[in-house]
Write a protein that holds these residues in place. Structure first.
Motif, PDB file in Angstrom:
ATOM      1  N   LYS A   9    -174.636 -69.469   8.185  1.00  0.00           N
ATOM      2  CA  LYS A   9    -175.970 -69.851   8.669  1.00  0.00           C
ATOM      3  C   LYS A   9    -176.989 -69.046   7.878  1.00  0.00           C
ATOM      4  CE  LYS A   9    -176.536 -70.933  12.981  1.00  0.00           C
ATOM      5  NZ  LYS A   9    -176.660 -70.910  14.452  1.00  0.00           N
ATOM      6  N   VAL A  10    -177.882 -69.757   7.193  1.00  0.00           N
ATOM      7  CA  VAL A  10    -178.775 -69.151   6.202  1.00  0.00           C
ATOM      8  C   VAL A  10    -180.224 -69.339   6.600  1.00  0.00           C
ATOM      9  CG1 VAL A  10    -179.440 -69.121   3.765  1.00  0.00           C
ATOM     10  CG2 VAL A  10    -177.081 -69.712   4.411  1.00  0.00           C
ATOM     11  N   LEU A  11    -180.966 -68.229   6.643  1.00  0.00           N
ATOM     12  CA  LEU A  11    -182.428 -68.285   6.769  1.00  0.00           C
ATOM     13  C   LEU A  11    -183.004 -68.210   5.365  1.00  0.00           C
ATOM     14  CD1 LEU A  11    -183.437 -65.890   9.710  1.00  0.00           C
ATOM     15  CD2 LEU A  11    -183.658 -68.375   9.629  1.00  0.00           C
ATOM     16  N   GLU A  77    -195.619 -61.942  16.654  1.00  0.00           N
ATOM     17  CA  GLU A  77    -194.735 -62.852  17.387  1.00  0.00           C
ATOM     18  C   GLU A  77    -193.784 -63.586  16.443  1.00  0.00           C
ATOM     19  OE1 GLU A  77    -198.805 -63.093  19.516  1.00  0.00           O
ATOM     20  OE2 GLU A  77    -198.029 -62.832  17.479  1.00  0.00           O
ATOM     21  N   ALA A  78    -194.265 -63.912  15.239  1.00  0.00           N
ATOM     22  CA  ALA A  78    -193.413 -64.590  14.262  1.00  0.00           C
ATOM     23  C   ALA A  78    -192.318 -63.651  13.758  1.00  0.00           C
ATOM     24  CB  ALA A  78    -194.257 -65.098  13.099  1.00  0.00           C
ATOM     25  N   VAL A  79    -192.665 -62.387  13.555  1.00  0.00           N
ATOM     26  CA  VAL A  79    -191.668 -61.401  13.129  1.00  0.00           C
ATOM     27  C   VAL A  79    -190.587 -61.254  14.194  1.00  0.00           C
ATOM     28  CG1 VAL A  79    -191.292 -58.966  12.582  1.00  0.00           C
ATOM     29  CG2 VAL A  79    -193.283 -60.169  11.653  1.00  0.00           C
ATOM     30  N   VAL A  86    -182.011 -63.718  13.258  1.00  0.00           N
ATOM     31  CA  VAL A  86    -180.966 -63.037  12.479  1.00  0.00           C
ATOM     32  C   VAL A  86    -179.827 -62.519  13.352  1.00  0.00           C
ATOM     33  CG1 VAL A  86    -182.490 -62.388  10.579  1.00  0.00           C
ATOM     34  CG2 VAL A  86    -182.123 -60.796  12.475  1.00  0.00           C
ATOM     35  N   GLN A  87    -179.974 -62.600  14.642  1.00  0.00           N
ATOM     36  CA  GLN A  87    -178.826 -62.288  15.493  1.00  0.00           C
ATOM     37  C   GLN A  87    -177.764 -63.385  15.389  1.00  0.00           C
ATOM     38  OE1 GLN A  87    -179.940 -60.974  19.526  1.00  0.00           O
ATOM     39  NE2 GLN A  87    -182.022 -60.722  18.774  1.00  0.00           N
ATOM     40  N   ASP A  88    -178.211 -64.575  14.946  1.00  0.00           N
ATOM     41  CA  ASP A  88    -177.305 -65.713  14.833  1.00  0.00           C
ATOM     42  C   ASP A  88    -177.124 -66.161  13.384  1.00  0.00           C
ATOM     43  OD1 ASP A  88    -175.618 -67.697  15.871  1.00  0.00           O
ATOM     44  OD2 ASP A  88    -177.228 -69.166  15.841  1.00  0.00           O
ATOM     45  N   PRO A 116    -175.854 -55.747  11.596  1.00  0.00           N
ATOM     46  CA  PRO A 116    -175.232 -55.015  10.480  1.00  0.00           C
ATOM     47  C   PRO A 116    -174.400 -55.906   9.556  1.00  0.00           C
ATOM     48  CG  PRO A 116    -174.905 -53.854  12.555  1.00  0.00           C
ATOM     49  CD  PRO A 116    -175.439 -55.208  12.906  1.00  0.00           C
ATOM     50  N   LYS A 117    -174.046 -57.088  10.003  1.00  0.00           N
ATOM     51  CA  LYS A 117    -173.271 -58.007   9.171  1.00  0.00           C
ATOM     52  C   LYS A 117    -174.155 -58.856   8.259  1.00  0.00           C
ATOM     53  CE  LYS A 117    -169.311 -58.483  12.306  1.00  0.00           C
ATOM     54  NZ  LYS A 117    -168.430 -59.440  13.033  1.00  0.00           N
ATOM     55  N   LEU A 118    -175.443 -58.634   8.336  1.00  0.00           N
ATOM     56  CA  LEU A 118    -176.383 -59.463   7.587  1.00  0.00           C
ATOM     57  C   LEU A 118    -176.201 -59.309   6.076  1.00  0.00           C
ATOM     58  CD1 LEU A 118    -178.934 -61.336   7.767  1.00  0.00           C
ATOM     59  CD2 LEU A 118    -180.293 -59.235   7.519  1.00  0.00           C
TER      60      LEU A 118
END
Length: 393
Positions: A9-11, A77-79, A86-88, A116-118
């Protein structure tokens, strides 16, 4: 979604070409890509001509199979929304100058504290370190500084502006995907993510695969038209009588013999690559003289049945219709809302297990904002408040 990368899953915070081409490959191979755009600062590819039914063709292609959300990252709020995501979403792809994401509060250190897995892939012109790290640049600049342009061109006319963006794609996009997937493999072993620093100039420099080795080990400086593969030999393009072109790559003796026999000059095959540079130029003039005796169509018929590393130079329209590219299914019919499908270049990577058919072309800014926020548990009322405050769009 299925595909070899369906677990990712990519942001994607990138714009223009390098990052979006990288995430296109990821999305085509099954990754879930959520594109994060500014609601006020448009990605210029969205307005790049030509347009198809009001949509830039390049944008529709580069951003297919991706969802889109619009966030104003200058608003707290956007941050916070990004930190929730990023939790997902376990991969971030960004293309800002070094330090910009840190200033916005969504840099690597801030986000790895949450996950931490990011894996955090940063694509820039010159990398995260060095005296040029904050300097602006484009593809042509990276190729120039990396030394590639110095021996790509003709002595009498100089370096060539390439028809493709080699540093952007071969440098930023492809190396970005390689680095990202390598980090994914290591994470499977260690359980930890990391930042991947991709410099388009670094990656362009690494493309000196042959000439760079020759210079560093032997001190042989490559120059325009002084090497076997850059115009310094008969390995070149030749104009036909009607102004079209043929590529001749008959380097090996068995191919050279077939080629020379086909143009009616079998005696030329003995001259090959063994001659001095000045003799190579004389050989090229002999070959050019023969090509000028016939039209493109005639030569195409001559070489169609020969396995001699000689092929016609096709324009894009001709390449699209070539039977080899057709057989490889390199053109896809991509769905779009309210209109007939759009023809696009298909994913070039083939898997025996296959890939899903493309789902949709690139979407409008913020097309999936409400959907993504709802998935995070936001109520309709809260989403409306964020829209009213211009946090999202």
């Amino acid at each position: 979604m299925s595909g070899p990368l369906s677990s990712l899953k990519v942001l994607d915070f990138s714009t223009l070409l390098p990052g979006p081409f990288a995430s296109l490959l990821l999305a085509d191979m099954g990754a879930e890509v959520l594109r994060v755009e500014s609601p006020s600062r448009m990605d210029l590819v969205r307005v790049l001509p030509p347009h198809d039914q009001g949509v830039a063709a390049s944008h529709a292609y580069l951003n297919r199979n991706k969802r889109g959300i619009a966030l104003d990252l200058k608003k707290p709020e956007a941050v916070e929304l990004v930190k929730q995501l990023v939790q997902d979403y376990d991969i971030v792809l960004e293309q800002f100058r070094p330090g910009v994401m840190d200033k916005l509060g969504v840099g690597y250190e801030a986000l790895r504290a949450i996950n931490p897995k990011l894996i955090y892939v940063s694509i820039t012109g010159y990398g995260q370190t060095g005296p040029y790290k904050d300097r602006a640049g484009h593809d042509i600049n990276y190729l120039a500084l990396a030394g590639l342009a110095s021996y790509t061109g003709r002595r009498d006319t100089g370096p060539l502006p390439l028809g493709i963006q080699a540093a952007d794609i071969a440098g930023g996009s492809l190396h970005g995907v390689i680095g990202l997937l390598a980090a994914v493999v290591q994470r499977q072993v260690t359980g930890q993510g990391q930042q991947v620093d991709i410099s388009m100039t670094d990656c362009a420099f690494s493309l000196h695969a042959m000439s760079g080795a020759g210079y560093l080990a032997c001190g042989v400086e490559p120059e325009m038209e002084n090497q076997a593969l850059n115009g310094g030999s008969f390995y070149d393009y030749y104009r036909t009588r009607d102004g079209r072109w043929f590529s001749v790559g008959s380097l090996e003796p068995q191919f050279m013999q077939q080629f020379c026999a086909a143009i009616g000059r079998p005696e030329l095959s003995a001259r090959g690559l063994s001659m001095k540079p000045e003799d190579q130029q004389a050989l090229k003039r002999e070959i050019q003289m023969e090509f000028e005796r016939r039209d493109f169509a005639e030569w195409r018929e001559v070489f169609a049945a020969l396995d001699a590393c000689v092929e016609p130079m096709l324009n894009l329209a001709e390449a699209v219709e070539h039977p080899q590219l057709q057989a490889r299914d390199l053109i896809a019919e991509v769905p779009r809302e309210g209109a007939a499908p759009q023809r696009q270049i298909a994913c070039p990577i083939k898997f025996s297990g296959g890939l899903d058919a493309p789902r949709h072309i690139g979407v409008k800014v913020g097309a999936h904002t409400d959907q993504v926020l709802a998935e995070l548990g936001y109520s309709d009322e809260r989403i409306a408040e964020l829209r009213a405050g211009k946090v999202v769009a």
